[in-house]
Design an enzyme around this catalytic site. Structure first.
Site, PDB file in Angstrom:
ATOM      1  N   GLU B  65     -36.755 -43.015  -2.702  1.00 32.73           N
ATOM      2  CA  GLU B  65     -36.857 -44.156  -1.788  1.00 32.73           C
ATOM      3  C   GLU B  65     -37.463 -45.383  -2.456  1.00 32.73           C
ATOM      4  OE1 GLU B  65     -37.902 -41.061  -1.034  1.00 32.73           O
ATOM      5  OE2 GLU B  65     -36.886 -40.435   0.805  1.00 32.73           O
ATOM      6  N   HIS B 134     -42.536 -35.557  10.760  1.00 32.97           N
ATOM      7  CA  HIS B 134     -41.149 -35.903  11.096  1.00 32.97           C
ATOM      8  C   HIS B 134     -41.012 -36.384  12.545  1.00 32.97           C
ATOM      9  CE1 HIS B 134     -40.285 -33.540   7.470  1.00 32.97           C
ATOM     10  NE2 HIS B 134     -39.053 -33.970   7.498  1.00 32.97           N
TER      11      HIS B 134
HETATM   12  C1  LIG Z   1     -39.764 -38.341   0.850  1.00 27.06           C
HETATM   13  C2  LIG Z   1     -38.701 -37.627   1.591  1.00 27.06           C
HETATM   14  N1  LIG Z   1     -37.451 -38.133   1.567  1.00 27.06           N
HETATM   15  C3  LIG Z   1     -36.454 -37.501   2.243  1.00 27.06           C
HETATM   16  C4  LIG Z   1     -36.706 -36.357   2.935  1.00 27.06           C
HETATM   17  C5  LIG Z   1     -35.586 -35.688   3.726  1.00 27.06           C
HETATM   18  N2  LIG Z   1     -35.170 -34.445   3.097  1.00 27.06           N
HETATM   19  C6  LIG Z   1     -35.670 -33.252   3.483  1.00 27.06           C
HETATM   20  S1  LIG Z   1     -35.094 -31.987   2.580  1.00 27.06           S
HETATM   21  C7  LIG Z   1     -34.175 -33.024   1.617  1.00 27.06           C
HETATM   22  C8  LIG Z   1     -33.373 -32.463   0.496  1.00 27.06           C
HETATM   23  C9  LIG Z   1     -34.257 -31.804  -0.479  1.00 27.06           C
HETATM   24  O1  LIG Z   1     -33.528 -31.309  -1.540  1.00 27.06           O
HETATM   25  P1  LIG Z   1     -34.240 -30.402  -2.607  1.00 27.06           P
HETATM   26  O2  LIG Z   1     -35.507 -31.038  -3.078  1.00 27.06           O
HETATM   27  O3  LIG Z   1     -33.234 -30.088  -3.643  1.00 27.06           O
HETATM   28  O4  LIG Z   1     -34.667 -29.099  -1.809  1.00 27.06           O
HETATM   29  P2  LIG Z   1     -33.755 -28.082  -0.980  1.00 27.06           P
HETATM   30  O5  LIG Z   1     -33.642 -28.619   0.411  1.00 27.06           O
HETATM   31  O6  LIG Z   1     -32.455 -27.989  -1.668  1.00 27.06           O
HETATM   32  O7  LIG Z   1     -34.527 -26.797  -0.980  1.00 27.06           O
HETATM   33  C10 LIG Z   1     -34.313 -34.344   2.039  1.00 27.06           C
HETATM   34  C11 LIG Z   1     -33.608 -35.494   1.453  1.00 27.06           C
HETATM   35  C12 LIG Z   1     -38.039 -35.877   2.966  1.00 27.06           C
HETATM   36  N3  LIG Z   1     -38.390 -34.775   3.659  1.00 27.06           N
HETATM   37  N4  LIG Z   1     -39.008 -36.515   2.260  1.00 27.06           N
END
Ligand SMILES: Cc1ncc(C[n+]2csc(CCOP(=O)(O)OP(=O)(O)O)c2C)c(N)n1
Lengths: 329, 339
Positions: B65, B134
């Site tokens: 972000e 959230h």
């Molecule tokens: C700072 C932030 N940006 C966006 C999100 C929304 N979000 C939650 S899970 C996710 C994807 C995460 O991907 P990854 O780190 O690969 O973990 P996975 O879900 O695949 O276990 C996103 C974008 C968040 N929780 N925190």
């Protein structure tokens, strides 16, 4: 370094417990949410991120940890929590929003805290990094033993905070390990469209620390690599970065239609399910008998059933308790 | 009624339609954010855009972000009109510098010589046990810091007009949409937010509040989801013979103080409904708007129905206990009478 027979049983037990736990949650989750999936309702409200398929990473790493070691986890925390020894009854109750939960229902599924085993998690991507680095720093300053492990997803490696924390751990030579669970997807965004290199382990070079990528979602290979990294950290030789290939068998969250997945990807993943694979290997190598594995499976299922029963039968959180525990007593 | 007025849209679809219409006439508009491409946005507000405009103008970003919101500032200053999404307002912590020190201050630091025509869309609100990271509203946090306009629609008609206005504005606009109003089945949705929306593009003036229900006894002032709670409370109060006027702020910055003051001057009583934390926020600002101007219009001390100053609890009963609702608004009226 390979796991002892006892460690292999422990790893299998925790993988199975985690899977059974999530299967139970997946079944209960839609209760009271029909006909339209309304995530506010039902015994388990809110978002739900399951970790089916990712169990090898949690057990391969946590097999080397004691309750004194610190783990920070992610928004997908159940497998890591179970492998770290978080109280299963209280964890289930927390996910149900009950008074008997880890925080009495204040935190919920993405904010599990168990200070008995030094486990915490956060729903903000990569924000477990700083606290784990801080715990490692504190251990070093106090001369206390123990290491700190931050689990993150492969998507988290693109956060600024991730890079800052890695650098800090490296310049201060801290007993810290970052374990990247690479399941290939950040919600709907594929790793290759979000990251400029294929292996995040290569990023270790930028901090002058060891980095290793482990392919195949293989609990044994993860055990071995994590063992080396954790031994280094315990010996005062500083941080490491591990990236473990793993698979998310479920959607990003419960209710995810997964339209972004390429055709057939899902089926291929189920063929690689790490739990039956480990079972076969245990038998083939004579590390466990059929009877021993059945016992582990039955005990795990019973353990999960008991936790779910405890959660279901516990009292709801008291509404007005929402106003308490904002500050330290 | 013309054909275009017959159709009802959700806020999510109204936002996507406004964006598409603006992208067709203005090649400098593009969209960036997490999961806004093939997924169409977690809250549906970019659905269908990638099919029409492609991945060059509808860009899925890494989870970075700070980088992509900062990049939007740079692109906006260089002649583009980016629309960026911060998926949940709660995530501002990882990228707030790009927002309040860059996006919000660069017009000022340039002495007005640069423009920062960008829209930061972000979801707000709870009520579905998604926990304390959230579910926040954070209206006060964003509205407090100068240099960014802040809007918060309560229905699809306003959502479309505000979206178009925000994309055409040469200043940064923070567009806060409430998850419970988006029309996403999986969240449950407030029916009152899905309303008639004209097909042709139109704008809503940023900084103009609306009296959405007239009354003579008390003004209930709110925004977003709070407006629907206020309207439900007004219905209950009507059964008791009490006429509640409901003011929908629509914009938090600039704040339409005249409309608030005129309403309270008429009714003599004020209840503010705010899903954001009570202290140091929107509710205090609305009350100050009235009292520092002319306290003599008030026949009773104002009341606030806001989220208590605690992190948002996960357990459903705890969260519902904390959230504003129509009954709490009616209770505020009762207390006002008893005082
Ligand atoms: C700072 C932030 N940006 C966006 C999100 C929304 N979000 C939650 S899970 C996710 C994807 C995460 O991907 P990854 O780190 O690969 O973990 P996975 O879900 O695949 O276990 C996103 C974008 C968040 N929780 N925190």
């Amino acid at each position: 370094m390979s796991p002892t027979r006892e460690e292999q049983h422990w790893m299998y037990r925790n993988m199975v417990t985690s899977r059974r736990f999530e299967e139970a949650i997946a079944k209960i989750y839609f209760e009271g949410k029909s006909p339209a999936f309304n995530m506010a309702n039902g015994p388990i409200p809110g978002e739900m991120h399951l970790s089916d398929g990712q169990e090898p990473v949690a057990v391969g790493v946590c097999a080397h940890l004691t309750p004194e070691d610190v783990v920070t986890a992610t928004h997908r925390p159940h497998h890591q929590a179970i492998a770290k020894g978080v109280d299963l009854d209280k964890m289930a109750a927390e996910i149900f929003g009950k008074k008997t939960g880890l925080s009495g229902g204040r935190g919920g599924h993405m904010h599990l805290f168990d200070d008995d085993v030094n486990f915490a998690c956060s729903g903000i991507i990569a924000q477990g990094m700083g606290p784990a680095v801080g715990a490692a720093l504190s251990r070093k300053m106090q001369g206390k033993p123990g290491v700190a492990v931050a689990f993150v997803g492969e998507g988290a490696v693109n956060q600024g905070g991730w890079h800052e924390a890695m650098n800090l751990a490296a310049v201060w030579n801290l007993p810290f390990i970052c374990v990247v669970e690479d399941n290939g997807w950040g919600i709907s965004v594929a790793k290759k469209t979000a990251s400029s290199i294929g292996s995040h382990a290569d990023r270790a070079a930028a901090y002058g620390i060891p980095g290793k990528r482990i392919e195949g979602n293989d609990p044994y290979a993860i055990y071995e690599a994590a063992g080396e990294a954790i031994a280094r950290a315990r010996a005062g030789e500083g941080p490491s970065l591990l990236e473990c290939e793993t698979y998310r068998l479920a959607g990003h969250f419960m209710g995810d239609a997964e339209a972004y997945r390429p055709e057939g990807e899902k089926d291929a993943l189920f063929e690689k399910d790490p739990i039956p694979k480990m079972r076969e290997r245990l038998l083939a190598e004579g590390a466990a008998s059929e009877a021993e594995l059945s016992t582990i499976e039955e005990e795990s299922a019973a353990r999960v059933d008991a936790a779910i029963k405890f959660a279901r039968e516990s009292d709801d959180a008291a509404p007005e308790d929402a106003l308490t525990r904002v500050f330290a007593a | 009624m013309t054909k275009s007025n017959e159709r009802k849209l959700t806020i999510a679809r109204a936002m996507a339609e406004a964006t598409a219409q603006e992208m067709r006439i203005d090649p400098s508009v593009f969209v960036m954010g997490e999961d806004i491409g093939p997924l169409g946005g977690v809250y549906g507000n970019t659905r269908g855009l990638i099919e029409e405009f492609g991945a060059e103008r509808i860009r899925d970003t890494p989870i970075s972000e700070t980088a992509f919101i900062g990049a939007a500032v740079g692109a906006a200053q260089d002649g583009m009109r980016p629309v960026v999404e911060l998926m949940f307002v709660d995530f501002f912590g990882v990228c707030f510098d790009a927002i309040y020190n860059l996006m919000a201050k660069n017009i000022y630091f340039s002495g007005g010589n640069v423009k920062v025509p960008m829209v930061l869309m972000t979801s707000t609100g709870g009520g579905y046990s998604d926990g304390g990271q959230h579910s926040q509203c954070l209206y006060g946090t964003f509205a407090h810091l100068p240099g960014m306009k802040v809007v918060a629609p309560s229905n699809a008609y306003d959502a479309k007009g505000l979206m178009t206005a925000a994309m055409r504005d040469d200043s940064p606009v923070v567009y806060m949409y409430h998850k419970g109003l988006q029309g996403m089945g999986w969240l449950g949705t407030e029916a009152g937010a899905t309303v008639h929306v004209p097909e042709e593009p139109y704008t809503l003036e940023i900084g103009k509040a609306k009296v959405v229900r007239e009354g003579k006894d008390v003004s209930i002032v709110s925004c977003g989801m709070g407006v629907h709670n206020a309207l439900k409370a007004a219905k209950k109060l009507e059964e008791q013979g009490v006429g509640a006027e409901v003011v929908d702020l629509v914009s938090l910055v600039p704040l339409d103080r005249d409309t608030i003051r005129a309403s309270v001057a008429k009714t003599g009583r004020l209840i503010v409904v705010d899903e954001d934390y009570m202290s140091y926020g929107l509710s205090g600002e609305i009350i100050a708007t009235v009292t520092e101007h002319d306290i003599s219009v008030l026949k009773a001390a104002p009341k606030r129905v806001a989220f208590p100053d605690v992190p948002i609890p996960f357990a459903r009963v705890m969260e519902q206990f904390c959230l504003p609702n129509p009954d709490k608004i009616v209770a505020a009226w009762d207390e006002m009478q008893a005082a």
